[in-house]
Design a protein around this motif. Structure first.
Motif, PDB file in Angstrom:
ATOM      1  N   ARG A   1      -3.487   0.582  -6.880  1.00  0.00           N
ATOM      2  CA  ARG A   1      -3.045   1.805  -6.218  1.00  0.00           C
ATOM      3  C   ARG A   1      -2.057   2.599  -7.064  1.00  0.00           C
ATOM      4  O   ARG A   1      -2.096   3.835  -7.089  1.00  0.00           O
TER       5      ARG A   1
ATOM      6  N   ASP B   1       0.989   3.492  -3.513  1.00  0.00           N
ATOM      7  CA  ASP B   1       0.453   4.855  -3.421  1.00  0.00           C
ATOM      8  C   ASP B   1       1.532   5.879  -3.755  1.00  0.00           C
ATOM      9  O   ASP B   1       1.281   6.862  -4.470  1.00  0.00           O
TER      10      ASP B   1
ATOM     11  N   GLU C   1      -3.493  -5.282  -5.722  1.00  0.00           N
ATOM     12  CA  GLU C   1      -3.513  -4.038  -4.942  1.00  0.00           C
ATOM     13  C   GLU C   1      -2.402  -3.098  -5.393  1.00  0.00           C
ATOM     14  O   GLU C   1      -2.589  -1.879  -5.461  1.00  0.00           O
TER      15      GLU C   1
ATOM     16  N   GLU D   1       0.831  -1.208   0.000  1.00  0.00           N
ATOM     17  CA  GLU D   1       0.000   0.000   0.000  1.00  0.00           C
ATOM     18  C   GLU D   1       0.863   1.255   0.000  1.00  0.00           C
ATOM     19  O   GLU D   1       0.599   2.203  -0.761  1.00  0.00           O
TER      20      GLU D   1
END
Length: 436
Positions: A167, A90, A163, A86
């Protein structure tokens, strides 16, 4: 995106503040003791080539995969791995957006698309979309080859990869700030695509991706009010579309508490012109994607999302083509309202081209944007609009093709100038479509 390869005098562009990238670093491959030799996808395997490595060396994203891999190797369980994913995914999206919108570049507020130099070792121009693409593949390749000290099943690994992909494409970062919730502000979602047809020329870029990066977070002030943009990217892979990546990203903007005022998908189309595609077809033609996969079939709609039943063969644009064409008169590239489709007429068996759109009861074989992933994202977007009974501009824009000079150079002055012109005109088209 085909399988071939405005000026608004009163408009001013204000871009979100920069995020403080560090100075460019030398490229470092994601080699670590925790990575095996096997597991990379067809798409990820291209990363080892000279051109992808040069693009990374000449960008501010050169160390992305190596830094990600070092933290991934230190993860002691799945929860720690998720946190690493994450944070780094990001950060990659934010860094890529900042790079394109770099205020250190001439005309940075307009996308930073001016050239930084053409020789290996000099930095690529800020507006280049390719560093993000190759940096992301370095991260997902590491995940696919990761051999952790704890048990990791296939589903959990796939979840980490998904993921990372989501992201680092801005799909988790597309919420509009609360201060732009006023009814006087037009909130617009714009999407772009990765480079594709890389086995033909691995140097390929995609101006739709460059435009999305340049527009993410943009606040465009016009004589008719403010337009705020959130942007995201999508992969050139059939399997992601089958799995519902478009719907997961766009449903909140069609059916959320405060839906967007326009959702505009963008991809690379044909030489020398923009196309506003009027009719989107349900048929996927099966041309090879970035993983060299493809199947001819009706686009499958994932379970659990708003849709229209029975599944329609066609779904149409609600962009105001006349307003867009009028607003962009005098721009470098003509804007064409494309109403043609290829269909199998009701009761017949052979496909025919219809310049004025589909006839009642026909089966789709190609929308205005063809039968590749650009047509499909347009179809899925406008189908969501219909399913949620939205009354907003929603449709697809095809940009001109970007060409690189023959030879091995990964950039050249004409390529840079053309990308700048295309990105500037996408901004004008989006503005005109949002405030016709």
């Amino acid at each position: 995106m085909q399988p071939t390869g405005l000026r608004l005098a009163a408009a001013a562009i204000v871009v979100a503040p920069a995020l403080g990238l560090s100075a460019p670093a030398q490229a470092a491959g994601p080699t670590a003791d925790c990575l095996g030799e096997e597991g990379a996808t067809v798409e990820e395997a291209r990363l080892d080539g000279e051109v992808p490595q040069e693009i990374l060396r000449r960008s501010q994203l050169a160390d992305t995969a190596a830094e990600f891999t070092r933290e991934l190797c230190a993860a002691t369980d799945l929860d720690e791995a998720r946190t690493v994913v994450e944070r780094h995914a990001d950060a990659l999206w934010r860094s890529a957006v900042e790079r394109v919108q770099s205020p250190d570049e001439p005309d940075g507020a307009n996308g930073g698309n001016r050239d930084r130099g053409g020789k290996d070792g000099e930095q690529l121009s800020a507006g280049d979309d390719r560093p993000l693409y190759w940096a992301r593949l370095g991260m997902t390749s590491a995940l696919n080859r990761w051999q952790p000290d704890f048990s990791l099943d296939a589903a959990d690994r796939a979840g980490l990869v998904a993921e990372t992909d989501r992201r680092s494409r801005g799909q988790a970062d597309a919420d509009f700030p609360e201060e732009y919730g006023s009814s006087d502000v037009k909130r617009v979602v714009v999407t772009g695509f990765d480079p594709f047809q890389l086995d033909n020329d691995v140097r390929q870029a995609n101006p739709s991706g460059a435009a999305a990066l340049a527009l993410d977070g943009a606040v465009i002030e016009t004589a008719d009010g403010v337009v705020v943009v959130e942007a995201m990217l999508f992969p050139v892979r059939w399997r992601d579309f089958t799995d519902g990546t478009v719907e997961r990203a766009l449903v909140p903007h069609h059916a959320g508490e405060r839906p967007a005022d326009a959702v505009i998908t963008v991809s690379q189309g044909r030489d020398g012109q923009f196309d506003l595609e009027q009719h989107n077809g349900a048929w996927r033609g099966g041309f090879d994607d970035n993983e060299n996969e493809g199947t001819e079939e009706i686009a499958p709609i994932p379970d659990g999302v708003p849709t229209v039943t029975p599944q329609p063969q066609w779904s149409d644009s609600t962009l105001d083509a006349e307003a867009v064409i009028d607003a962009t008169d005098g721009s470098p590239f003509p804007v064409i309202h494309n109403t043609g489709v290829t269909e199998i007429p009701e009761g017949e068996t052979e496909p025919v081209f219809r310049p004025d759109g589909p006839t009642p009861g026909s089966e789709a074989r190609a929308g205005g944007g063809g039968d590749y992933l650009s047509n499909e994202i347009a179809y899925r977007n406008t189908l969501l609009r219909d399913a949620t009974e939205g009354d907003i501009p929603a449709g697809h824009v095809h940009t001109p093709i970007l060409h690189l000079a023959t030879g091995d150079a990964v950039t050249d002055p004409q390529f840079e100038a053309d990308r700048t012109a295309v990105v500037d005109q996408v901004r004008a088209i989006v503005t005109a479509a949002a405030r016709p």
